[in-house]
Write a protein that holds these residues in place. Structure first.
Motif, PDB file in Angstrom:
ATOM      1  N   ILE A   1      -8.476   1.266  -0.083  1.00 29.99           N
ATOM      2  CA  ILE A   1      -9.421   0.518  -0.915  1.00 29.99           C
ATOM      3  C   ILE A   1      -8.969   0.545  -2.378  1.00 29.99           C
ATOM      4  O   ILE A   1      -8.920  -0.485  -3.059  1.00 29.99           O
ATOM      5  CB  ILE A   1     -10.840   1.116  -0.779  1.00 29.99           C
ATOM      6  CG1 ILE A   1     -11.411   0.820   0.616  1.00 29.99           C
ATOM      7  CG2 ILE A   1     -11.774   0.561  -1.866  1.00 29.99           C
ATOM      8  CD1 ILE A   1     -12.706   1.556   0.913  1.00 29.99           C
ATOM      9  N   VAL A   2      -8.638   1.741  -2.861  1.00 28.53           N
ATOM     10  CA  VAL A   2      -8.221   1.900  -4.256  1.00 28.53           C
ATOM     11  C   VAL A   2      -6.924   1.138  -4.525  1.00 28.53           C
ATOM     12  O   VAL A   2      -6.812   0.391  -5.506  1.00 28.53           O
ATOM     13  CB  VAL A   2      -8.047   3.397  -4.603  1.00 28.53           C
ATOM     14  CG1 VAL A   2      -7.453   3.552  -6.002  1.00 28.53           C
ATOM     15  CG2 VAL A   2      -9.382   4.128  -4.515  1.00 28.53           C
ATOM     16  N   VAL A   3      -5.939   1.308  -3.656  1.00 25.81           N
ATOM     17  CA  VAL A   3      -4.626   0.699  -3.875  1.00 25.81           C
ATOM     18  C   VAL A   3      -4.702  -0.827  -3.823  1.00 25.81           C
ATOM     19  O   VAL A   3      -4.084  -1.519  -4.646  1.00 25.81           O
ATOM     20  CB  VAL A   3      -3.611   1.226  -2.842  1.00 25.81           C
ATOM     21  CG1 VAL A   3      -2.320   0.425  -2.902  1.00 25.81           C
ATOM     22  CG2 VAL A   3      -3.321   2.697  -3.098  1.00 25.81           C
ATOM     23  N   LEU A   4      -5.464  -1.376  -2.886  1.00 23.65           N
ATOM     24  CA  LEU A   4      -5.585  -2.836  -2.802  1.00 23.65           C
ATOM     25  C   LEU A   4      -6.231  -3.409  -4.058  1.00 23.65           C
ATOM     26  O   LEU A   4      -5.840  -4.484  -4.538  1.00 23.65           O
ATOM     27  CB  LEU A   4      -6.385  -3.224  -1.560  1.00 23.65           C
ATOM     28  CG  LEU A   4      -5.635  -3.086  -0.230  1.00 23.65           C
ATOM     29  CD1 LEU A   4      -6.572  -3.361   0.940  1.00 23.65           C
ATOM     30  CD2 LEU A   4      -4.440  -4.024  -0.168  1.00 23.65           C
TER      31      LEU A   4
ATOM     32  N   ILE B   1       0.838  -1.203   0.000  1.00 22.76           N
ATOM     33  CA  ILE B   1       0.000   0.000   0.000  1.00 22.76           C
ATOM     34  C   ILE B   1       0.872   1.252   0.000  1.00 22.76           C
ATOM     35  O   ILE B   1       0.683   2.171  -0.811  1.00 22.76           O
ATOM     36  CB  ILE B   1      -0.951   0.016   1.216  1.00 22.76           C
ATOM     37  CG1 ILE B   1      -2.041  -1.050   1.055  1.00 22.76           C
ATOM     38  CG2 ILE B   1      -1.593   1.387   1.392  1.00 22.76           C
ATOM     39  CD1 ILE B   1      -2.909  -1.229   2.273  1.00 22.76           C
ATOM     40  N   ARG B   2       1.854   1.299   0.887  1.00 25.15           N
ATOM     41  CA  ARG B   2       2.733   2.469   0.973  1.00 25.15           C
ATOM     42  C   ARG B   2       3.565   2.621  -0.304  1.00 25.15           C
ATOM     43  O   ARG B   2       3.808   3.740  -0.765  1.00 25.15           O
ATOM     44  CB  ARG B   2       3.639   2.347   2.199  1.00 25.15           C
ATOM     45  CG  ARG B   2       2.883   2.432   3.517  1.00 25.15           C
ATOM     46  CD  ARG B   2       3.806   2.425   4.718  1.00 25.15           C
ATOM     47  NE  ARG B   2       4.626   3.620   4.761  1.00 25.15           N
ATOM     48  CZ  ARG B   2       5.451   3.908   5.769  1.00 25.15           C
ATOM     49  NH1 ARG B   2       5.562   3.067   6.791  1.00 25.15           N
ATOM     50  NH2 ARG B   2       6.174   5.010   5.764  1.00 25.15           N
ATOM     51  N   PHE B   3       3.983   1.498  -0.887  1.00 13.34           N
ATOM     52  CA  PHE B   3       4.780   1.554  -2.121  1.00 13.34           C
ATOM     53  C   PHE B   3       3.967   2.161  -3.265  1.00 13.34           C
ATOM     54  O   PHE B   3       4.452   3.058  -3.977  1.00 13.34           O
ATOM     55  CB  PHE B   3       5.261   0.151  -2.490  1.00 13.34           C
ATOM     56  CG  PHE B   3       6.026   0.103  -3.785  1.00 13.34           C
ATOM     57  CD1 PHE B   3       7.361   0.481  -3.825  1.00 13.34           C
ATOM     58  CD2 PHE B   3       5.410  -0.297  -4.961  1.00 13.34           C
ATOM     59  CE1 PHE B   3       8.077   0.452  -5.021  1.00 13.34           C
ATOM     60  CE2 PHE B   3       6.113  -0.330  -6.151  1.00 13.34           C
ATOM     61  CZ  PHE B   3       7.448   0.043  -6.181  1.00 13.34           C
ATOM     62  N   ILE B   4       2.730   1.682  -3.447  1.00 11.06           N
ATOM     63  CA  ILE B   4       1.901   2.200  -4.541  1.00 11.06           C
ATOM     64  C   ILE B   4       1.567   3.671  -4.316  1.00 11.06           C
ATOM     65  O   ILE B   4       1.574   4.471  -5.267  1.00 11.06           O
ATOM     66  CB  ILE B   4       0.601   1.375  -4.671  1.00 11.06           C
ATOM     67  CG1 ILE B   4       0.917  -0.055  -5.110  1.00 11.06           C
ATOM     68  CG2 ILE B   4      -0.352   2.013  -5.669  1.00 11.06           C
ATOM     69  CD1 ILE B   4       1.512  -0.172  -6.494  1.00 11.06           C
ATOM     70  N   LEU B   5       1.276   4.072  -3.079  1.00 13.17           N
ATOM     71  CA  LEU B   5       0.968   5.472  -2.805  1.00 13.17           C
ATOM     72  C   LEU B   5       2.171   6.370  -3.114  1.00 13.17           C
ATOM     73  O   LEU B   5       2.005   7.484  -3.624  1.00 13.17           O
ATOM     74  CB  LEU B   5       0.530   5.645  -1.348  1.00 13.17           C
ATOM     75  CG  LEU B   5      -0.868   5.118  -1.014  1.00 13.17           C
ATOM     76  CD1 LEU B   5      -1.141   5.195   0.483  1.00 13.17           C
ATOM     77  CD2 LEU B   5      -1.940   5.902  -1.788  1.00 13.17           C
ATOM     78  N   LYS B   6       3.366   5.899  -2.831  1.00 14.27           N
ATOM     79  CA  LYS B   6       4.564   6.663  -3.186  1.00 14.27           C
ATOM     80  C   LYS B   6       4.719   6.758  -4.705  1.00 14.27           C
ATOM     81  O   LYS B   6       5.129   7.794  -5.238  1.00 14.27           O
ATOM     82  CB  LYS B   6       5.800   6.024  -2.568  1.00 14.27           C
ATOM     83  CG  LYS B   6       5.938   6.259  -1.072  1.00 14.27           C
ATOM     84  CD  LYS B   6       7.223   5.657  -0.529  1.00 14.27           C
ATOM     85  CE  LYS B   6       7.368   5.922   0.965  1.00 14.27           C
ATOM     86  NZ  LYS B   6       8.620   5.334   1.519  1.00 14.27           N
ATOM     87  N   GLU B   7       4.383   5.681  -5.413  1.00 16.15           N
ATOM     88  CA  GLU B   7       4.442   5.699  -6.875  1.00 16.15           C
ATOM     89  C   GLU B   7       3.426   6.696  -7.445  1.00 16.15           C
ATOM     90  O   GLU B   7       3.700   7.393  -8.425  1.00 16.15           O
ATOM     91  CB  GLU B   7       4.149   4.298  -7.423  1.00 16.15           C
ATOM     92  CG  GLU B   7       5.223   3.272  -7.114  1.00 16.15           C
ATOM     93  CD  GLU B   7       6.458   3.464  -7.972  1.00 16.15           C
ATOM     94  OE1 GLU B   7       6.477   2.955  -9.103  1.00 16.15           O
ATOM     95  OE2 GLU B   7       7.404   4.141  -7.506  1.00 16.15           O
ATOM     96  N   ILE B   8       2.248   6.762  -6.819  1.00 15.31           N
ATOM     97  CA  ILE B   8       1.230   7.723  -7.262  1.00 15.31           C
ATOM     98  C   ILE B   8       1.744   9.146  -7.065  1.00 15.31           C
ATOM     99  O   ILE B   8       1.628  10.002  -7.953  1.00 15.31           O
ATOM    100  CB  ILE B   8      -0.088   7.504  -6.494  1.00 15.31           C
ATOM    101  CG1 ILE B   8      -0.747   6.197  -6.945  1.00 15.31           C
ATOM    102  CG2 ILE B   8      -1.040   8.682  -6.714  1.00 15.31           C
ATOM    103  CD1 ILE B   8      -1.976   5.816  -6.145  1.00 15.31           C
TER     104      ILE B   8
END
Length: 231
Positions: free
Chosen positions: A135-138, A105-112
């Protein structure tokens, strides 16, 4: 429930919309030897931005000589170093306590935030609460695993907007009809735009109806005067 640890407080602060930069750790003037945090109210349900800490509860070896009573020089520098060090230790705590799901979750949010998914996604992710972002990231992770775009589009929207209804119309063209029983606010629009950008398959079109449902012949609850829109 009272917060007992520095990492616990930072998580609570994020849930309340505060940044880590808004939290300042200070050496407690008086403290219990059995607690790490020394809030003014022990059972406070809100986050104090200036937090008194007993650093000797878990980090005696690190702070043992930093605040010796006989050392009265460079007080401002030591306070600054104390705050930085505790923020660093709190992040280590959080990383050690993270499971695989939280890491992704934290990895994808950083990518965003790094604009990997484009400007629209980067700008609109801030319209979501922390729980909504999860919810979105999962579901983004599930999308990589399964490729089920339409299913995950529906699942994401239904989790974000209670009682929304999604219709698939594929007679002449690939089209989705989305009904959301909420007002068309800027924040809600940004959420829908982000979900479309990530999950809507190429070639599909989605038509969004806010607050009032479009009429469906034979469904009386959708055919009420002053509570209907035309499709």
């Amino acid at each position: 429930m009272a917060m007992n640890y520095i990492w616990d407080l930072l998580i609570k602060a994020e849930d309340e919309g505060l940044s880590k930069k808004d939290i300042y750790f200070n050496l407690a003037k008086t403290y219990s030897p059995y607690m790490e945090l020394s809030p003014q109210l022990l059972n406070a349900q809100y986050v104090e931005q200036h937090v008194e800490v007993n650093p000797y509860y878990r980090y005696f070896e690190i702070f043992n000589n930093l605040f010796h009573p006989d050392n009265t020089t460079n007080i401002e520098f030591r306070d600054y170093l104390f705050d930085i060090t505790l923020h660093f230790l709190a992040e280590i705590d959080r990383m050690q306590g993270m499971n695989k799901r939280e890491f992704f979750i934290r990895f994808i949010l950083k990518e965003i935030e790094a604009n990997v998914f484009g400007n629209l996604v980067r700008d609109n992710i801030h319209a979501f609460t922390k729980k909504e972002q999860e919810i979105v990231v999962l579901n983004m992770l599930r999308l990589y695993q399964t490729g089920e775009e339409i299913y995950l589009l529906k699942d994401t929207l239904k989790r974000l907007f209670k009682h929304c209804i999604i219709y698939v119309k594929s007679e002449e063209q690939d089209e989705l009809l989305l009904y959301i029983p909420q007002k068309q606010t800027e924040q809600n629009q940004r959420k829908v735009q982000l979900v479309q950008e990530i999950f809507l398959p190429i070639g599909f079109h989605i038509e969004v109806y806010w607050q009032y449902h479009f009429g469906i012949m034979g469904a009386e609850e959708t055919m009420k005067l002053d509570r209907i829109v035309l499709y």
